[in-house]
Design an enzyme around this catalytic site. Structure first.
Site, PDB file in Angstrom:
ATOM      1  N   GLN A   1      80.991 109.800  15.971  1.00 43.02           N
ATOM      2  CA  GLN A   1      80.048 109.575  14.881  1.00 43.02           C
ATOM      3  C   GLN A   1      80.670 109.758  13.487  1.00 43.02           C
ATOM      4  OE1 GLN A   1      76.132 110.811  15.596  1.00 43.02           O
ATOM      5  NE2 GLN A   1      75.543 110.005  13.633  1.00 43.02           N
TER       6      GLN A   1
ATOM      7  N   HIS B   1      70.168 107.254  20.967  1.00 40.46           N
ATOM      8  CA  HIS B   1      70.925 108.502  20.752  1.00 40.46           C
ATOM      9  C   HIS B   1      70.160 109.641  21.415  1.00 40.46           C
ATOM     10  CE1 HIS B   1      73.885 106.916  17.798  1.00 40.46           C
ATOM     11  NE2 HIS B   1      72.924 106.002  17.656  1.00 40.46           N
TER      12      HIS B   1
ATOM     13  N   HIS C   1      70.377 100.570  22.947  1.00 38.59           N
ATOM     14  CA  HIS C   1      70.985 101.396  21.888  1.00 38.59           C
ATOM     15  C   HIS C   1      70.112 102.600  21.572  1.00 38.59           C
ATOM     16  CE1 HIS C   1      73.864 101.752  18.422  1.00 38.59           C
ATOM     17  NE2 HIS C   1      72.946 102.663  18.122  1.00 38.59           N
TER      18      HIS C   1
ATOM     19  N   TRP D   1      67.297 111.204  11.913  1.00 34.02           N
ATOM     20  CA  TRP D   1      67.372 109.948  11.155  1.00 34.02           C
ATOM     21  C   TRP D   1      66.070 109.176  11.121  1.00 34.02           C
ATOM     22  CZ3 TRP D   1      70.933 111.504  14.855  1.00 34.02           C
ATOM     23  CH2 TRP D   1      72.130 111.964  14.353  1.00 34.02           C
TER      24      TRP D   1
ATOM     25  N   HIS E   1      79.042 100.831  16.776  1.00 32.79           N
ATOM     26  CA  HIS E   1      78.193 100.749  15.590  1.00 32.79           C
ATOM     27  C   HIS E   1      79.038  99.947  14.596  1.00 32.79           C
ATOM     28  CE1 HIS E   1      76.019 104.045  17.451  1.00 32.79           C
ATOM     29  NE2 HIS E   1      75.142 104.057  16.478  1.00 32.79           N
TER      30      HIS E   1
ATOM     31  N   ASP F   1      67.388 102.780  18.969  1.00 28.90           N
ATOM     32  CA  ASP F   1      68.245 103.673  18.192  1.00 28.90           C
ATOM     33  C   ASP F   1      67.777 105.131  18.210  1.00 28.90           C
ATOM     34  OD1 ASP F   1      70.538 104.226  16.814  1.00 28.90           O
ATOM     35  OD2 ASP F   1      69.922 103.345  14.911  1.00 28.90           O
TER      36      ASP F   1
ATOM     37  N   GLU G   1      77.064  98.723  10.027  1.00 27.46           N
ATOM     38  CA  GLU G   1      75.694  99.173   9.739  1.00 27.46           C
ATOM     39  C   GLU G   1      75.689  99.599   8.279  1.00 27.46           C
ATOM     40  OE1 GLU G   1      74.143 102.513  11.909  1.00 27.46           O
ATOM     41  OE2 GLU G   1      72.079 102.108  11.280  1.00 27.46           O
TER      42      GLU G   1
HETATM   43 ZN   LIG Z   1      73.003 104.189  16.672  1.00 28.62          ZN
END
Ligand SMILES: [Zn+2]
Length: 433
Positions: free
Chosen positions: A152, A59, A57, A315, A210, A309, A213
């Site tokens: 997203q 990005h 996982h 983030w 996702h 992630d 979450e």
């Molecule tokens: Zn993610």
């Protein structure tokens, strides 16, 4: 004449010391002593040799963008989301490709040779898709890179997200993504799960959402995902990522849900680095950890694989392509500190990740792929404890990266001159029962 012999390695299952003979892209032999010559020998005495790490996982369209167009000052999810919104219109394929390739260099140096990356398809033009398809092609000789079409901003919440998702699949993106808990309503979230599962089934693709979450105990889309996975017979092609709301479910509901997840055959991918920072933020005290229920999922037979992630993006400003750091955080955040569970955490970022991605079994065995990592640690638990240095990284029988062992030169009266931090392993570090 063999290509490479790795001498006197420990293996993750406790075997060793063994010699590992490599011919071409395969492991030709594993034996206590291999009496043969090779073009190259790697001394792994007292070191662990393991399958490459896998990150199920990530990005990659956002990675290494930290500071663009400005820093996330508060370090919160909300400012991160705002930042990504500011950065997206400024992205160019060239810049995304360059950052992603730089990240892949780092990944290789960390022995991370299989990555599943989500790519934002909420808005056109599909700059991230275009860029990461090119990166997937360029890194194919050394990294198995899978791309997930990730709406997203919500499949139904963002205008044209479904159209963009379908187009990105047509362009060659591998996996169907989604974010049901971010849709406008619970009903829309459930509808998006069904729609996305049907797209995956129709196209014969994998599905990775996702899912929940959130700290909201009523966010229960994983239940719908398990239902659709079973209904459509998708099994191990499906992954529920994050699933942090499960931390907040009441125990009775969790006891009904977990068997349904197990029955469906789906994988679960918790991301301990980022979720230990993001979850429980609206709590006062006590503050929830927000990790999903790893021990209970494991006990039910679910394939659980830790993911990373984010690395240095809007983030999450930390991260280092180090799946041992991910496992280390998982051990703490779950928490799970039995010898057996810590050993499992190592497997979670090697074999279990490969299984979630549908890749061949990477276990080091005779006839298996000559892809492996030599670590400055004697066994899996020591590797997690030390976030061990990757002394050598091999893929298809070729050495891709080498790092010198971390050794300190000491100047202390009456004490040794050199210190190897890996020499501190407990003497009776026996195998898990
Ligand atoms: Zn993610």
């Amino acid at each position: 004449m063999l290509d490479i012999i790795i001498r006197q390695a420990n293996l993750p299952d406790g075997q060793g010391p063994v010699d590992i003979a490599i011919q071409g892209d395969k492991i030709a032999e594993i034996a206590p002593v291999i009496d043969a010559e090779a073009r190259e020998e790697i001394d792994a005495t007292g070191r662990l040799v393991c399958p490459p790490f896998t990150d199920p996982h990530f990005h990659m369209d956002a990675t290494l963008s930290l500071g663009l167009p400005r820093m996330n000052v508060s370090g919160t999810l909300l400012e991160g989301i705002a930042l990504w919104g500011e950065l997206k219109p400024l992205l160019t394929p060239e810049a995304v490709i360059e950052r992603a390739l730089r990240y892949c260099d780092l990944a290789v140096s960390q022995g991370l040779l299989a990555i599943r990356s989500h790519v934002d398809v909420s808005t056109a033009p599909l700059v991230g898709v275009e860029a990461l398809l090119e990166v997937r092609k360029q890194v194919a000789p050394y990294i198995d890179l899978q791309l997930v079409a990730f709406p997203q901003d919500g499949l139904y919440r963002a205008e044209k997200a479904e159209e963009n998702l379908i187009r990105s699949l047509d362009m060659g993106v591998d996996v169907v993504g989604g974010i049901p808990h971010f849709e406008r309503t619970m009903a829309d979230g459930a509808r998006s799960v069904t729609r996305l599962a049907e797209i995956a089934a129709d196209r014969g693709l994998m599905l990775d959402l996702h899912c929940d979450e959130s700290d909201d105990p009523m966010s229960r889309h994983v239940e719908t995902l398990a239902y659709e996975t079973t209904r459509l017979g998708l099994g191990g092609r499906v992954t529920a990522s994050h699933v942090t709301a499960m931390h907040s479910y009441d125990n009775y509901y969790a006891s009904k849900l977990i068997p349904l997840i197990a029955e469906s055959g789906m994988n679960v991918v918790p991301n301990p680095l980022i979720n230990i920072t993001l979850q429980g933020r609206s709590d006062t005290y006590p503050r929830r950890r927000g990790l999903t229920r790893v021990p209970e999922l494991r006990a039910a037979g679910v394939n659980v694989a830790f993911g990373q992630d984010c690395t240095m993006d809007p983030w999450y400003s930390l991260g280092s392509a180090d799946m041992l750091e991910v496992a280390h955080m998982g051990v703490h955040a779950v928490p799970m500190t039995s010898r057996e569970a810590m050993d499992w955490a190592f497997t979670s970022v090697t074999q279990n990740g490969a299984k979630a991605l549908g890749l061949p079994d990477p276990t080091i065995r005779k006839g298996g792929p000559a892809s492996m990592v030599v670590l400055q640690a004697k066994d899996p638990i020591e590797a997690v404890r030390m976030k061990a240095t990757r002394l050598a990284v091999l893929k298809h029988g070729k050495v891709l990266s080498r790092t010198a062992p971390r050794l300190a030169a000491l100047s202390l009266p009456g004490r040794p001159d050199t210190l190897d931090p890996a020499s501190y392993a407990p003497v009776s570090a026996d195998k898990p029962e």
